[in-house]
Write an enzyme that holds these catalytic residues in place. Structure first.
Site, PDB file in Angstrom:
ATOM      1  N   THR A   1       1.848  -4.432   4.571  1.00  0.00           N
ATOM      2  CA  THR A   1       1.712  -4.751   5.997  1.00  0.00           C
ATOM      3  C   THR A   1       1.221  -6.181   6.241  1.00  0.00           C
ATOM      4  O   THR A   1       1.487  -6.752   7.303  1.00  0.00           O
ATOM      5  CB  THR A   1       0.722  -3.787   6.688  1.00  0.00           C
ATOM      6  OG1 THR A   1      -0.530  -3.856   6.013  1.00  0.00           O
ATOM      7  CG2 THR A   1       1.248  -2.376   6.678  1.00  0.00           C
ATOM      8  N   ASP A   2       0.522  -6.754   5.255  1.00  0.00           N
ATOM      9  CA  ASP A   2      -0.154  -8.033   5.518  1.00  0.00           C
ATOM     10  C   ASP A   2       0.794  -9.131   5.993  1.00  0.00           C
ATOM     11  O   ASP A   2       0.458  -9.899   6.887  1.00  0.00           O
ATOM     12  CB  ASP A   2      -0.907  -8.510   4.266  1.00  0.00           C
ATOM     13  CG  ASP A   2      -2.128  -7.649   3.981  1.00  0.00           C
ATOM     14  OD1 ASP A   2      -2.551  -6.910   4.901  1.00  0.00           O
ATOM     15  OD2 ASP A   2      -2.664  -7.708   2.868  1.00  0.00           O
TER      16      ASP A   2
ATOM     17  N   ASP B   1       2.273  -7.245  -3.908  1.00  0.00           N
ATOM     18  CA  ASP B   1       1.411  -7.130  -2.737  1.00  0.00           C
ATOM     19  C   ASP B   1       1.962  -8.199  -1.794  1.00  0.00           C
ATOM     20  O   ASP B   1       2.248  -9.321  -2.220  1.00  0.00           O
ATOM     21  CB  ASP B   1      -0.028  -7.467  -3.126  1.00  0.00           C
ATOM     22  CG  ASP B   1      -0.991  -7.328  -1.950  1.00  0.00           C
ATOM     23  OD1 ASP B   1      -1.912  -6.499  -2.048  1.00  0.00           O
ATOM     24  OD2 ASP B   1      -0.828  -8.058  -0.949  1.00  0.00           O
ATOM     25  N   SER B   2       2.135  -7.865  -0.538  1.00  0.00           N
ATOM     26  CA  SER B   2       2.867  -8.806   0.325  1.00  0.00           C
ATOM     27  C   SER B   2       2.109 -10.113   0.539  1.00  0.00           C
ATOM     28  O   SER B   2       2.670 -11.069   1.073  1.00  0.00           O
ATOM     29  CB  SER B   2       3.243  -8.163   1.651  1.00  0.00           C
ATOM     30  OG  SER B   2       2.151  -8.105   2.524  1.00  0.00           O
ATOM     31  N   SER B   3       0.870 -10.178   0.112  1.00  0.00           N
ATOM     32  CA  SER B   3       0.153 -11.464   0.153  1.00  0.00           C
ATOM     33  C   SER B   3       0.843 -12.478  -0.754  1.00  0.00           C
ATOM     34  O   SER B   3       0.647 -13.682  -0.613  1.00  0.00           O
ATOM     35  CB  SER B   3      -1.287 -11.300  -0.322  1.00  0.00           C
ATOM     36  OG  SER B   3      -1.887 -10.240   0.356  1.00  0.00           O
TER      37      SER B   3
ATOM     38  N   THR C   1       0.805  -1.222   0.000  1.00  0.00           N
ATOM     39  CA  THR C   1       0.000   0.000   0.000  1.00  0.00           C
ATOM     40  C   THR C   1       0.834   1.266   0.000  1.00  0.00           C
ATOM     41  O   THR C   1       0.498   2.247  -0.650  1.00  0.00           O
ATOM     42  CB  THR C   1      -0.891   0.011   1.267  1.00  0.00           C
ATOM     43  OG1 THR C   1      -1.742  -1.116   1.208  1.00  0.00           O
ATOM     44  CG2 THR C   1      -1.717   1.267   1.360  1.00  0.00           C
TER      45      THR C   1
ATOM     46  N   THR D   1       0.976 -20.998  20.983  1.00  0.00           N
ATOM     47  CA  THR D   1      -0.348 -20.669  21.521  1.00  0.00           C
ATOM     48  C   THR D   1      -1.192 -19.852  20.553  1.00  0.00           C
ATOM     49  O   THR D   1      -0.673 -19.043  19.788  1.00  0.00           O
ATOM     50  CB  THR D   1      -0.252 -19.914  22.869  1.00  0.00           C
ATOM     51  OG1 THR D   1      -1.578 -19.587  23.306  1.00  0.00           O
ATOM     52  CG2 THR D   1       0.565 -18.642  22.758  1.00  0.00           C
ATOM     53  N   GLN D   2      -2.501 -20.077  20.629  1.00  0.00           N
ATOM     54  CA  GLN D   2      -3.431 -19.267  19.831  1.00  0.00           C
ATOM     55  C   GLN D   2      -3.660 -17.897  20.475  1.00  0.00           C
ATOM     56  O   GLN D   2      -4.267 -17.035  19.859  1.00  0.00           O
ATOM     57  CB  GLN D   2      -4.791 -19.978  19.736  1.00  0.00           C
ATOM     58  CG  GLN D   2      -4.749 -21.257  18.962  1.00  0.00           C
ATOM     59  CD  GLN D   2      -6.123 -21.906  18.815  1.00  0.00           C
ATOM     60  OE1 GLN D   2      -7.143 -21.310  19.144  1.00  0.00           O
ATOM     61  NE2 GLN D   2      -6.141 -23.125  18.320  1.00  0.00           N
ATOM     62  N   CYS D   3      -3.219 -17.724  21.724  1.00  0.00           N
ATOM     63  CA  CYS D   3      -3.470 -16.462  22.427  1.00  0.00           C
ATOM     64  C   CYS D   3      -2.584 -15.378  21.835  1.00  0.00           C
ATOM     65  O   CYS D   3      -1.357 -15.438  21.957  1.00  0.00           O
ATOM     66  CB  CYS D   3      -3.184 -16.610  23.913  1.00  0.00           C
ATOM     67  SG  CYS D   3      -4.297 -17.753  24.706  1.00  0.00           S
TER      68      CYS D   3
HETATM   69  N1  ASP Z   1      -2.223  -5.954   0.759  1.00  0.00           N
HETATM   70  C1  ASP Z   1      -1.228  -4.971   1.101  1.00  0.00           C
HETATM   71  C2  ASP Z   1       0.091  -5.696   1.255  1.00  0.00           C
HETATM   72  O1  ASP Z   1       0.334  -6.299   2.243  1.00  0.00           O
HETATM   73  C3  ASP Z   1      -1.610  -4.242   2.327  1.00  0.00           C
HETATM   74  C4  ASP Z   1      -0.608  -3.239   2.796  1.00  0.00           C
HETATM   75  O2  ASP Z   1       0.357  -2.922   2.179  1.00  0.00           O
HETATM   76  O3  ASP Z   1      -0.803  -2.710   3.888  1.00  0.00           O
HETATM   77  O4  ASP Z   1       0.891  -5.657   0.356  1.00  0.00           O
END
Ligand code: ASP
Length: 335
Positions: free
Chosen positions: A83-84, A51-53, A7, A269-271
């Site tokens: 950020t992802d 995109d970091s996905s 982003t 842990t899931q916590c």
């Molecule tokens: N989908 C974006 C990514 O992780 C979201 C972001 O950048 O915040 O590349």
């Protein structure tokens, strides 16, 4: 400063209104303040921008290799990243870059740099300032860190916690390395010292791992399917609370069988808000300890993924991998 995508590097196309990546050659138009920073900043786009996905071990290795190849030319590195999966990349880089003695800071933003209220501007400027901050010839944070919304974290302790707030990351089990207000306050006590050894680049990651998240009602079929993935070498099992799991005989038997056949199973842990796996604390985790599940203490799932890929990629025996899982290699787990 290495731009990888996400982003932060987007701006609105004036005609269509859609968000599109902008060319970082234009960065000074969007961020004129960059000229005022007391640092000589070079910008590199790591192509292809993603995109970091779409990040994966090959991307991590490419990024680590770029830093390794340019290591002697710079005092510090800032990585602009989506950020992802930023926490996964931060964790991977800390394992791939052994004996780090310079800052590597990942940052990004919730709003694109080309948008009025963007959080990207502050995140970039503060990250650069921290990456360039040396005192008595020593960098203030010679670690792989993640900077977001006034806070600097150890990267391998973080996870993304919020899809909308500017304050999007959490480090539940480790204190912030620095807080930025009028002054930058470093928590020097918690920062790893710079390594005196030569930087080593690791490039082998074995992705034959899986995550098995437990939930009430999980079926035998679901567990069996995961444990029998062809080529699988290790499983990160997300357990309840301090490492608890169902004690149904079918569940324990399936795990035991898989472990006896050579599968490594570690429990985290899931916590999300903090805490650690303590096998044997409750009766419901005792069988896991008896069959050889390795407690991952306060390792995040994000760090567990790259730690396992890294350890499996080192050509270690299963016993050696199991030995190293609960031991801190890069400050990713508490002693
Ligand atoms: N989908 C974006 C990514 O992780 C979201 C972001 O950048 O915040 O590349």
């Amino acid at each position: 400063m290495i731009y990888t995508g996400g982003t932060i590097g987007m701006m609105k196309n004036q005609e269509t209104g859609a968000l599109e990546p902008f060319c970082f050659d234009d960065i000074y138009t969007h961020l004129p303040m960059l000229r005022l920073i007391d640092a000589d900043v070079h910008i590199k786009e790591l192509q292809p921008l993603i995109d970091s996905s779409n990040s994966n071990p090959a991307f991590w290795v490419r990024l680590a290799s770029f830093i390794y190849e340019n290591y002697d030319s710079y005092d510090g590195f800032v990585i602009l990243h989506g950020t992802d999966t930023m926490s996964y990349t931060a964790s991977a880089l800390c394992f791939l870059l052994e004996n780090l003695s310079k800052p590597v800071i990942l940052t990004g933003s919730q709003l694109p740099l080309g948008v009025m209220r963007t959080d990207g501007r502050e995140n970039i400027l503060n990250s650069i300032e921290i990456a360039a901050d040396y005192q008595n010839g020593q960098p203030m944070v010679p670690e792989v860190c993640l900077y977001f919304e006034n806070s600097l974290y150890r990267g391998n302790r973080t996870y993304k916690d919020n899809a909308e707030h500017f304050n999007a990351f959490v480090s539940a089990n480790y204190p912030k390395l620095a807080e930025v207000g009028v002054y930058i306050k470093y928590n020097t006590h918690y920062i790893r010292p710079a390594s005196k050894e030569k930087l080593i680049l690791h490039t082998q990651m074995d992705d034959n791992i899986a995550i098995l998240k437990l939930y009430p009602g999980i079926t035998e079929q679901a567990v069996r399917t995961v444990l029998n993935i062809p080529g699988l070498r290790a499983v990160i099992m997300e357990t309840y609370g301090s490492g608890n799991a169902p004690t149904y005989p079918w569940f324990i038997n399936l795990l035991q069988e898989a472990i006896q056949k050579g599968l490594i199973v570690t429990s985290v842990t899931q916590c999300k808000g903090g805490g650690s796996v303590e096998i044997g604390k409750y009766g419901t985790s005792v069988p896991l300890g008896q069959i050889g599940v390795i407690g991952g203490k306060d390792l995040t799932t994000e760090a567990a993924v790259s730690k396992l890929m890294y350890l499996l990629g080192q050509g270690l025996t299963n016993e050696e991998v199991k030995y190293w899982i609960p031991k801190p290699l890069r400050g990713e787990i508490s002693e």
